[in-house]
Design a protein around this motif. Structure first.
Motif, PDB file in Angstrom:
ATOM      1  N   VAL A 238       0.678  -5.086  11.514  1.00 24.01           N
ATOM      2  CA  VAL A 238      -0.348  -4.773  10.516  1.00 24.01           C
ATOM      3  C   VAL A 238      -0.326  -5.799   9.389  1.00 24.01           C
ATOM      4  CG1 VAL A 238      -1.108  -3.074   8.813  1.00 24.01           C
ATOM      5  CG2 VAL A 238      -0.351  -2.308  11.078  1.00 24.01           C
ATOM      6  N   LEU A 239       0.864  -6.168   8.949  1.00 23.52           N
ATOM      7  CA  LEU A 239       0.975  -7.148   7.871  1.00 23.52           C
ATOM      8  C   LEU A 239       0.384  -8.498   8.290  1.00 23.52           C
ATOM      9  CD1 LEU A 239       2.012  -8.096   5.109  1.00 23.52           C
ATOM     10  CD2 LEU A 239       4.246  -8.530   6.191  1.00 23.52           C
ATOM     11  N   GLY A 240       0.720  -8.958   9.476  1.00 29.38           N
ATOM     12  CA  GLY A 240       0.187 -10.232   9.959  1.00 29.38           C
ATOM     13  C   GLY A 240      -1.325 -10.199  10.091  1.00 29.38           C
ATOM     14  N   TYR A 241      -1.860  -9.091  10.594  1.00 27.59           N
ATOM     15  CA  TYR A 241      -3.306  -8.972  10.769  1.00 27.59           C
ATOM     16  C   TYR A 241      -4.029  -8.956   9.423  1.00 27.59           C
ATOM     17  CZ  TYR A 241      -7.830  -6.853  11.771  1.00 27.59           C
ATOM     18  OH  TYR A 241      -9.183  -6.592  11.822  1.00 27.59           O
ATOM     19  N   MET A 242      -3.554  -8.132   8.506  1.00 27.90           N
ATOM     20  CA  MET A 242      -4.218  -8.017   7.215  1.00 27.90           C
ATOM     21  C   MET A 242      -4.157  -9.328   6.430  1.00 27.90           C
ATOM     22  SD  MET A 242      -5.727  -5.173   6.778  1.00 27.90           S
ATOM     23  CE  MET A 242      -5.775  -3.398   6.953  1.00 27.90           C
ATOM     24  N   THR A 243      -3.021 -10.009   6.508  1.00 23.37           N
ATOM     25  CA  THR A 243      -2.902 -11.300   5.831  1.00 23.37           C
ATOM     26  C   THR A 243      -3.889 -12.303   6.408  1.00 23.37           C
ATOM     27  OG1 THR A 243      -0.550 -10.888   5.381  1.00 23.37           O
ATOM     28  CG2 THR A 243      -1.322 -13.161   5.237  1.00 23.37           C
ATOM     29  N   LYS A 244      -4.040 -12.298   7.726  1.00 28.92           N
ATOM     30  CA  LYS A 244      -4.990 -13.194   8.389  1.00 28.92           C
ATOM     31  C   LYS A 244      -6.418 -12.914   7.932  1.00 28.92           C
ATOM     32  CE  LYS A 244      -6.605 -14.477  13.018  1.00 28.92           C
ATOM     33  NZ  LYS A 244      -6.423 -14.232  14.489  1.00 28.92           N
ATOM     34  N   MET A 245      -6.738 -11.651   7.679  1.00 31.21           N
ATOM     35  CA  MET A 245      -8.089 -11.274   7.270  1.00 31.21           C
ATOM     36  C   MET A 245      -8.316 -11.434   5.768  1.00 31.21           C
ATOM     37  SD  MET A 245      -9.645 -10.671   9.978  1.00 31.21           S
ATOM     38  CE  MET A 245      -9.243 -10.451  11.705  1.00 31.21           C
ATOM     39  N   GLY A 246      -7.298 -11.882   5.034  1.00 32.45           N
ATOM     40  CA  GLY A 246      -7.478 -12.131   3.607  1.00 32.45           C
ATOM     41  C   GLY A 246      -7.181 -10.946   2.732  1.00 32.45           C
ATOM     42  N   VAL A 247      -6.551  -9.910   3.285  1.00 26.65           N
ATOM     43  CA  VAL A 247      -6.198  -8.730   2.507  1.00 26.65           C
ATOM     44  C   VAL A 247      -4.786  -8.925   1.957  1.00 26.65           C
ATOM     45  CG1 VAL A 247      -5.932  -6.210   2.543  1.00 26.65           C
ATOM     46  CG2 VAL A 247      -7.665  -7.320   3.983  1.00 26.65           C
ATOM     47  N   SER A 248      -4.551  -8.437   0.749  1.00 26.26           N
ATOM     48  CA  SER A 248      -3.229  -8.575   0.131  1.00 26.26           C
ATOM     49  C   SER A 248      -2.164  -7.859   0.950  1.00 26.26           C
ATOM     50  CB  SER A 248      -3.265  -7.998  -1.290  1.00 26.26           C
ATOM     51  OG  SER A 248      -1.970  -7.902  -1.818  1.00 26.26           O
ATOM     52  N   SER A 249      -0.955  -8.423   0.960  1.00 25.68           N
ATOM     53  CA  SER A 249       0.166  -7.801   1.673  1.00 25.68           C
ATOM     54  C   SER A 249       0.533  -6.449   1.066  1.00 25.68           C
ATOM     55  CB  SER A 249       1.382  -8.726   1.651  1.00 25.68           C
ATOM     56  OG  SER A 249       1.788  -9.005   0.312  1.00 25.68           O
ATOM     57  N   GLY A 250       0.059  -6.184  -0.156  1.00 21.85           N
ATOM     58  CA  GLY A 250       0.317  -4.895  -0.785  1.00 21.85           C
ATOM     59  C   GLY A 250      -0.297  -3.737  -0.025  1.00 21.85           C
ATOM     60  N   ILE A 251      -1.230  -4.008   0.871  1.00 20.83           N
ATOM     61  CA  ILE A 251      -1.863  -2.944   1.643  1.00 20.83           C
ATOM     62  C   ILE A 251      -0.835  -2.249   2.530  1.00 20.83           C
ATOM     63  CG2 ILE A 251      -2.517  -4.458   3.563  1.00 20.83           C
ATOM     64  CD1 ILE A 251      -4.623  -1.529   2.214  1.00 20.83           C
ATOM     65  N   VAL A 252       0.163  -3.004   3.016  1.00 19.48           N
ATOM     66  CA  VAL A 252       1.188  -2.424   3.873  1.00 19.48           C
ATOM     67  C   VAL A 252       2.071  -1.475   3.064  1.00 19.48           C
ATOM     68  CG1 VAL A 252       3.174  -2.923   5.356  1.00 19.48           C
ATOM     69  CG2 VAL A 252       1.154  -4.391   5.427  1.00 19.48           C
ATOM     70  N   GLU A 253       2.371  -1.832   1.833  1.00 20.81           N
ATOM     71  CA  GLU A 253       3.145  -0.942   0.961  1.00 20.81           C
ATOM     72  C   GLU A 253       2.382   0.347   0.678  1.00 20.81           C
ATOM     73  OE1 GLU A 253       5.143  -0.892  -3.525  1.00 20.81           O
ATOM     74  OE2 GLU A 253       4.304  -2.743  -2.706  1.00 20.81           O
ATOM     75  N   ALA A 254       1.072   0.204   0.454  1.00 19.97           N
ATOM     76  CA  ALA A 254       0.248   1.396   0.217  1.00 19.97           C
ATOM     77  C   ALA A 254       0.227   2.295   1.450  1.00 19.97           C
ATOM     78  CB  ALA A 254      -1.172   0.972  -0.161  1.00 19.97           C
ATOM     79  N   MET A 255       0.238   1.686   2.620  1.00 17.25           N
ATOM     80  CA  MET A 255       0.231   2.466   3.858  1.00 17.25           C
ATOM     81  C   MET A 255       1.556   3.186   4.073  1.00 17.25           C
ATOM     82  SD  MET A 255      -1.599  -0.172   6.522  1.00 17.25           S
ATOM     83  CE  MET A 255      -3.373  -0.495   6.476  1.00 17.25           C
ATOM     84  N   SER A 256       2.645   2.535   3.734  1.00 13.98           N
ATOM     85  CA  SER A 256       3.974   3.070   4.045  1.00 13.98           C
ATOM     86  C   SER A 256       4.391   4.218   3.142  1.00 13.98           C
ATOM     87  CB  SER A 256       5.009   1.945   3.955  1.00 13.98           C
ATOM     88  OG  SER A 256       5.085   1.431   2.635  1.00 13.98           O
ATOM     89  N   GLN A 257       3.626   4.523   2.108  1.00 15.64           N
ATOM     90  CA  GLN A 257       4.032   5.538   1.138  1.00 15.64           C
ATOM     91  C   GLN A 257       3.904   6.962   1.664  1.00 15.64           C
ATOM     92  OE1 GLN A 257       1.855   4.772  -2.468  1.00 15.64           O
ATOM     93  NE2 GLN A 257       2.954   2.857  -2.916  1.00 15.64           N
ATOM     94  N   THR A 258       3.060   7.174   2.664  1.00 14.56           N
ATOM     95  CA  THR A 258       2.851   8.535   3.156  1.00 14.56           C
ATOM     96  C   THR A 258       2.365   8.514   4.603  1.00 14.56           C
ATOM     97  OG1 THR A 258       1.589  10.585   2.830  1.00 14.56           O
ATOM     98  CG2 THR A 258       0.519   8.521   2.233  1.00 14.56           C
ATOM     99  N   SER A 259       2.699   9.608   5.311  1.00 18.18           N
ATOM    100  CA  SER A 259       2.183   9.756   6.673  1.00 18.18           C
ATOM    101  C   SER A 259       0.830  10.455   6.672  1.00 18.18           C
ATOM    102  CB  SER A 259       3.177  10.551   7.531  1.00 18.18           C
ATOM    103  OG  SER A 259       3.415  11.836   6.958  1.00 18.18           O
ATOM    104  N   ASP A 260       0.458  11.038   5.547  1.00 14.39           N
ATOM    105  CA  ASP A 260      -0.866  11.639   5.403  1.00 14.39           C
ATOM    106  C   ASP A 260      -1.845  10.583   4.884  1.00 14.39           C
ATOM    107  OD1 ASP A 260       0.102  14.161   6.154  1.00 14.39           O
ATOM    108  OD2 ASP A 260       0.773  14.558   4.092  1.00 14.39           O
ATOM    109  N   ILE A 261      -3.130  10.898   4.993  1.00 16.18           N
ATOM    110  CA  ILE A 261      -4.149   9.960   4.514  1.00 16.18           C
ATOM    111  C   ILE A 261      -4.086   9.862   2.996  1.00 16.18           C
ATOM    112  CG2 ILE A 261      -6.619   9.453   4.373  1.00 16.18           C
ATOM    113  CD1 ILE A 261      -5.505   9.045   7.115  1.00 16.18           C
ATOM    114  N   ARG A 262      -4.019   8.647   2.520  1.00 20.67           N
ATOM    115  CA  ARG A 262      -4.080   8.385   1.079  1.00 20.67           C
ATOM    116  C   ARG A 262      -5.369   7.625   0.810  1.00 20.67           C
ATOM    117  NH1 ARG A 262      -1.097   3.722  -2.238  1.00 20.67           N
ATOM    118  NH2 ARG A 262      -1.897   4.236  -4.296  1.00 20.67           N
ATOM    119  N   TRP A 263      -6.255   8.229   0.035  1.00 16.76           N
ATOM    120  CA  TRP A 263      -7.550   7.613  -0.252  1.00 16.76           C
ATOM    121  C   TRP A 263      -7.409   6.633  -1.411  1.00 16.76           C
ATOM    122  CZ3 TRP A 263     -10.806   8.359   3.522  1.00 16.76           C
ATOM    123  CH2 TRP A 263     -10.721   9.516   4.280  1.00 16.76           C
TER     124      TRP A 263
END
Length: 282
Positions: A238-263
């Motif tokens: 996920v990190l490699g893909y998002m970085t390739k698409m120009g999204v900040s690596s912080g997106i992976v940290e936001a994802m890892s915070q919970t197993s439920d959907i975080r809006w």
């Protein structure tokens, strides 16, 4: 005069000096004889064969055994293929019913500039064959670079979502989380989980007012020998893909915070460069 001395008068009758003309005896035709003008009949096939208009076929035990063995090998291979994890879902979505639906919108004004563009609106769960399904839909829609893909999905298969995002980027398309009616008017929608990876594939990612982007920690439903290693593999992908698409690596940290959907809030999505162009009104 003997019988042999009788003369034929040319009419088929024989004359006799001692009596009237006598007609020669007629030959009785057999009721089974072919008419003179009928074509010759082929000989009857020998016993043990079957005649057909195209030739003679003969079935033997070795040929039957070979056919049964070939059929069995095909059936065994098909069983093995369908026994693999996700194989049945892939087959069902490919040949029976896709998990996603699509609609082509001829003219959509995404940013309110008055400039319309062609759009493909897709919705539904991302399934095991959604990547190939999307490629077919993009080909049918004949979108040009700068045209849009509108998303509305709760997520689904992670690997398929990444391939879908790659396909969108390779076509130079933009993305937005929204639905649209026949007139091209946009309505807010939600894009969560794996759908966010599809959204990230847009060359420009529009943030429609009222739409939502949801993230969470990705896990695998397939049993693995080392769950921790598998989690790290997914996170790295996920990190490699998002970085390739120009999204900040912080997106992976936001994802890892919970197993439920975080809006994500619109500001968070902008800070992470997930949204690259906000639109205040749908």
């Amino acid at each position: 005069m003997s019988v042999d001395d009788r003369q034929d008068d040319g009419t088929g009758h024989r004359s006799s000096p001692t009596g009237p003309r006598v007609a020669p005896p007629r030959r009785t035709a057999s009721p089974f004889a072919a008419h003179p003008s009928a074509p010759p009949q082929p000989p009857a096939p020998p016993q043990g064969t079957m005649a057909s208009p195209r030739g003679t076929f003969r079935f033997s035990l070795p040929s039957i055994i070979i056919f049964v063995l070939l059929l069995s090998s095909v059936a065994i291979q098909a069983y093995r293929d369908l026994s693999r994890p996700g194989a049945w879902d892939f087959w069902r979505e490919t040949y029976i019913a896709a998990s996603m639906t699509s609609t082509v919108i001829p003219d959509v004004d995404i940013d309110g500039s008055g400039h319309g563009r062609r759009a493909l609106a897709i919705s539904g769960k991302i399934g095991s064959a959604s990547a190939s399904w999307l490629r077919d839909r993009l080909s049918e829609a004949r979108l040009a670079p700068g045209d849009a893909v509108l998303l509305s999905s709760p997520g689904g298969a992670l690997n398929q979502a990444a391939i879908m995002g790659e396909a969108i980027r390779s076509h130079g398309l933009v993305t937005a989380v929204a639905t649209a009616d026949a007139s091209g008017r946009l309505r807010p929608a939600a894009c969560a989980s794996a759908c966010v990876l599809v959204y990230a594939g847009g060359a420009t990612r529009y943030g429609i007012a009222g739409s939502r982007l949801g993230v969470h920690r990705f896990t695998t439903s397939t049993p693995v020998s080392d769950p921790l290693a598998e989690a790290q593999r997914i996170q790295g992908m996920v990190l490699g893909y998002m970085t390739k698409m120009g999204v900040s690596s912080g997106i992976v940290e936001a994802m890892s915070q919970t197993s439920d959907i975080r809006w994500l809030s619109p500001q968070e999505a902008l800070t992470l460069n997930l949204i690259t162009k906000p639109v205040e009104r749908p």
